[in-house]
Every structure is written in C-alpha cells, then in structure tokens.
Design an enzyme around this catalytic site. Sequence first.
Site, short mmCIF file in Angstrom:
data_model
loop_
_atom_site.label_atom_id
_atom_site.label_comp_id
_atom_site.label_asym_id
_atom_site.label_seq_id
_atom_site.Cartn_x
_atom_site.Cartn_y
_atom_site.Cartn_z
N GLU A 203 8.19 10.82 -6.95
CA GLU A 203 7.95 10.33 -5.59
C GLU A 203 6.56 10.68 -5.11
O GLU A 203 6.13 11.84 -5.15
CB GLU A 203 9.00 10.80 -4.58
CG GLU A 203 8.90 10.10 -3.21
CD GLU A 203 8.83 8.57 -3.29
OE1 GLU A 203 7.75 8.02 -3.55
OE2 GLU A 203 9.88 7.93 -3.12
N ASP A 279 11.33 3.68 -3.18
CA ASP A 279 11.34 3.00 -1.89
C ASP A 279 11.54 1.49 -2.05
O ASP A 279 11.20 0.72 -1.17
CB ASP A 279 10.02 3.28 -1.16
CG ASP A 279 8.81 2.85 -1.98
OD1 ASP A 279 8.98 2.25 -3.06
OD2 ASP A 279 7.67 3.12 -1.55
N ASP A 413 1.40 -15.38 -17.70
CA ASP A 413 1.76 -16.50 -16.82
C ASP A 413 1.71 -17.84 -17.56
O ASP A 413 2.25 -18.83 -17.07
CB ASP A 413 0.80 -16.57 -15.62
CG ASP A 413 1.00 -15.46 -14.60
OD1 ASP A 413 2.04 -14.77 -14.67
OD2 ASP A 413 0.13 -15.30 -13.73
N ASP A 466 16.80 -31.50 -13.73
CA ASP A 466 15.38 -31.33 -13.39
C ASP A 466 14.66 -30.34 -14.32
O ASP A 466 13.42 -30.37 -14.42
CB ASP A 466 15.22 -30.81 -11.95
CG ASP A 466 15.57 -31.85 -10.88
OD1 ASP A 466 15.81 -33.01 -11.23
OD2 ASP A 466 15.62 -31.46 -9.70
O1 AHR Z 1 11.27 -34.43 -8.74
C1 AHR Z 1 12.11 -35.49 -8.31
C2 AHR Z 1 13.32 -35.01 -7.54
O2 AHR Z 1 12.92 -34.29 -6.38
C3 AHR Z 1 14.22 -34.06 -8.24
O3 AHR Z 1 15.04 -34.66 -9.20
C4 AHR Z 1 15.02 -33.53 -7.08
O4 AHR Z 1 15.62 -32.29 -7.37
C5 AHR Z 1 14.00 -33.45 -5.97
O5 AHR Z 1 14.54 -33.97 -4.80
O1 AHR Z 2 4.15 -17.29 -10.55
C1 AHR Z 2 4.56 -15.97 -10.22
C2 AHR Z 2 3.38 -15.02 -10.08
O2 AHR Z 2 2.52 -15.44 -9.06
C3 AHR Z 2 2.47 -14.90 -11.25
O3 AHR Z 2 3.01 -14.15 -12.31
C4 AHR Z 2 1.27 -14.25 -10.64
O4 AHR Z 2 0.09 -14.52 -11.35
C5 AHR Z 2 1.22 -14.84 -9.26
O5 AHR Z 2 1.06 -13.84 -8.31
O1 AHR Z 3 5.99 7.80 -6.93
C1 AHR Z 3 5.57 6.48 -7.05
C2 AHR Z 3 6.19 5.58 -6.03
O2 AHR Z 3 5.70 5.89 -4.74
C3 AHR Z 3 7.67 5.67 -5.82
O3 AHR Z 3 8.45 5.05 -6.83
C4 AHR Z 3 7.84 4.95 -4.53
O4 AHR Z 3 9.00 5.35 -3.83
C5 AHR Z 3 6.56 5.29 -3.76
O5 AHR Z 3 5.97 4.12 -3.29
#
Ligand code: AHR
Ligand code: AHR
Ligand code: AHR
Length: 476
Positions: A203, A279, A413, A466
């Site tokens: 912590e 936390d 990513d 989708d």
């Molecule tokens: O991307 C086309 C359509 O848009 C998807 O099939 C649906 O989930 C959303 O309304």
């Molecule tokens: O797409 C989710 C996250 O969004 C990606 O991992 C990060 O690059 C961005 O903050």
């Molecule tokens: O000790 C590192 C981190 O500090 C703990 O996991 C978190 O509770 C606080 O933000």
Amino acid sequence: AGPCDIYSSGGTPCIAAHSTTRALYNSFSGSLYQVKRGSDGATANIAPLSAGGVANAAAQDSFCAGTTCLITIIYDQSGRGNHLTQAPPGGFKGPEPNGYDSLASATGAPVTLNGQKAYGVFISPGTGYRNNAPSGTAKGDAPQGIAIFDGTHYNSGCCFDYGNAETNSRDTGNGHMEALYFGDNTVWGSGAGSGPWIMADLENGLFSGRGSKNNAGDPTINNRFITAVLKGGPNQWSIRGGNAASGSLSTFYSGARPTASGYNPMSKEGAIILGIGGDNSVGAQGTFYEGVMTSGYPSDATENAVQADIVAAKYATTSLTSGPALTVGSSVSLRATTSGYDTRYLAHTGTTINTQVASSSNRQQASWTVRAGLGNSACYSFESKDTPGSYIRHYNFALQLAANDNSKQFKEDATFCAQAGLNGQGSSIRAWAYPTRFFRHYNNVAYIASNGGVNTFDSATSFSADVTWVVGASLA
Ligand code: AHR
Ligand code: AHR
Ligand code: AHR
C-alpha cells in the site's frame, strides 16, 4: 499431493486457494470457477476432470459454444468460502455499471497442463476480482504466504496484484496491504533491468526489497510461466520467484520490513484482490493461473516442494486461435455477415475503420495484409494495403488505422486473435489484450465490442452477427 496438501504438511495451510486450471488439493473435486454466457445469461460451474485434476475445459467449451463467456466466480478450494467475484468500486471506479470492475473472458488465456487444455484468467485493464469479507486471512502483523503464477503478460499500470488488501476497497494507509505484484510499474519500487518484476504491494508502495525505490536484488523475470512468492510476518518478509515450467525458486529478498514508516508492524486488513490495487486502481493487466494464501509464514523448503509440484503440472502454451486459418503474408478482405449489411467490407476512410460496400474506388482501402501479431506472434495484425506500415489498432475501443510507432502499447493494441465465427459463419476476431472484445461494426463504424457492455456499440442486439466476418481473397 497438490500445492495446498504440501502447505498443510509444512504447517502453513492454505486459507484461500484459487485456480481456474486445476485442483490445488489432491482430493478436491468441487467447482473451480463459474462462467456466464452471453447468449442467455446462464451460468455453469467448471470442476476438475477428476479429484485433484485439471479443469474440464471441454465442459466450458461446449457451454460457451457460439457465444461469449465471462468468468463470474473463482471459487476458493480451501473450504472457507473465500471466493473471488466481480470487484466493487472503491477509491477508484471500474468501467462496468455502478463502478464495478469488468469480468475476465473465459477464453483469453488457454494453456495445457500435462497436455490437457485449461483456461487461466486474462486480466485486461479495468478487470478485477475481490472478496472484502473473507474468513481466516492474515490481519495486522500476522504472518502469511502467497504464491501465484503469471505469464509474460504485464504492463506498468497500477496494479496487477493477488493477495491481502483493504476491506473497504480504499487506500487506508501504509502497511494495509500485502499482495504480490507483477509488472513493470516504476512509480514506487523497481528491480534490476527494465522489468517486469515481482514486487510486494504493501500500500502506497510496490517494494522490491527493503528500500522504497530500486533494489538491484530483484531481477527482471519474464518466463512465459512464472512462480511468484511473497510471504510476510513480524519484521520479516521475502520475495521469491522462478520459472513455473522448470527449475527451482530463487530468493530475491529476505529480511527486515521496509525502513519507510508505516510498514513495521504491518496493518493487514485481510480482504483478497486479484488484478487490481488495494484502492481498486484498475490500470493493470496480467494473467493469473493459480494462487493461494496461507496461514503462517511458509518455510523455503515447503515452497520449494510446491514449486516442484507446479513444474510437474507441466504448464505449456497452446493455440490462441481457432476457426478458418489466416495465412501470414496473405492479403485478405473481411466481409460483414449481418443480414442487410453483408455486402460491406472492413475498410478505412483516413484513420477511421468502418464498413463499406465494395466499389471500383475502395478496393485498396478494404484490403489487408495479414501479419504475425505485433504484440503476440501467436495472433495477427492487419496491415493496410494502401498505407504500408499502418495497421488496424484499437484506441478507446474504436478501431483506427495508425502507423506502427513500435511501442509496446501500439503492438498490443494492434494484435488480434481469430476464432470460429460466433454466428456459425467465418471468423470472429478478438482483441488480444481485451479478449471480451471483438471486431464489430455498429452503424457501419468499427469497434472492439463486448457482448452487452456499457458502450452503445457493445449492444447485445445483433452482436453475434456483427462480430462475425468472412475472411476472403483480397479485393486489391
Ligand atoms: O453496423 C450496422 C448495424 O448498426 C449493426 O448491424 C447494428 O448492430 C447497428 O445498429
Ligand atoms: O482501446 C482500448 C485502449 O484505449 C487501448 O489499449 C489504449 O491504447 C487506449 O487508451
Ligand atoms: O501500493 C500501490 C498502490 O497504491 C495500491 O495498490 C493502491 O491501493 C494505491 O493506489
């Protein structure tokens, strides 16, 4: 004997034993974990194939066939009922309704143990499990030992932890936690090299040794499977670790409590966390296969015997993909399968990834070269045919076309794993780092979407269609 039989013989019994991959007691044949599927919200418990054995992954596979599944409960095998469930909000909120953390995909971390398939718990940022009212965990300065094991999956976010934390999910001060940490966060402590390291989250500090900052005795450890050990008692504690697939444990620190104030004596509260900070900080990622907490300070000899048991369990990697094969180096198109939209292809307009009806003018924009996954070569990346060097990546869960900047974040990513299509056609393509999320078109724009999540584009309506694409010949 299983790990908890060994801890028992050593006089430091498990008071919590969590694993989605195997029984941790020789005689355990109860439920290891619970999964919930997206199609109808039904749940199923997954047990070992036999007492003391590996999880029945085939039961999960058939229950989850053609839909998505989340891990809802990781049961405690110790008999004390110290189960782990979806973590509630605390100092920080999670991304789900009412500030809860996300649940892990049931299929993000496939492995084999002695050749039998099982699934670990793949923690993406935002994901966390907790038990704020367990029985028998260490409080105050009482001794405990814990062991976990992870893969090469980590980041520098706070904090991929397993162990003892606050019962109110808030930062209640130095010494109120004693949890294993794995990752390359350097805000507090660090070890030798560039990480990742096994550290102790006590912590307001990740400790790699007695001093609060760098302790060179704590090595970078990045075996595909690692055993990590933390134990603590009155003015003594230790970090140990090793390769979970072979060899023995080494001691990275053993000695007195930290010199910084508030950590001697300790003020442990006894809650149990997985994948988050005390936390409820939710920025970290990592993979958990099994972990236990003990009553008492285990001897090195006991831990060494547990390590031998872990090595004998023979953790190994297995394929991250299924369904129609994608060939690295080939150029492909991805056609939507939703009725009414199935003449549209995954394409880009500038940096936006969307779906477009093919025409003579957009064939290049709708063509992708399959590459080995930039962040994990067992999966794939998709390089733009008309903009070489740029790849499909997700950012804030939208798909974008962006140039590879060679960062770990970009590579992860831009890494996606294909599996059999959820609607029974072609392929569904999940984000490696967010295995609950799949390539999805919504209003003809492309995202990584979860099945029924909090974003508009996560809508459960039409989800399976989708997120299913027919991968075919390149249009250009
Ligand atoms: O991307 C086309 C359509 O848009 C998807 O099939 C649906 O989930 C959303 O309304
Ligand atoms: O797409 C989710 C996250 O969004 C990606 O991992 C990060 O690059 C961005 O903050
Ligand atoms: O000790 C590192 C981190 O500090 C703990 O996991 C978190 O509770 C606080 O933000």
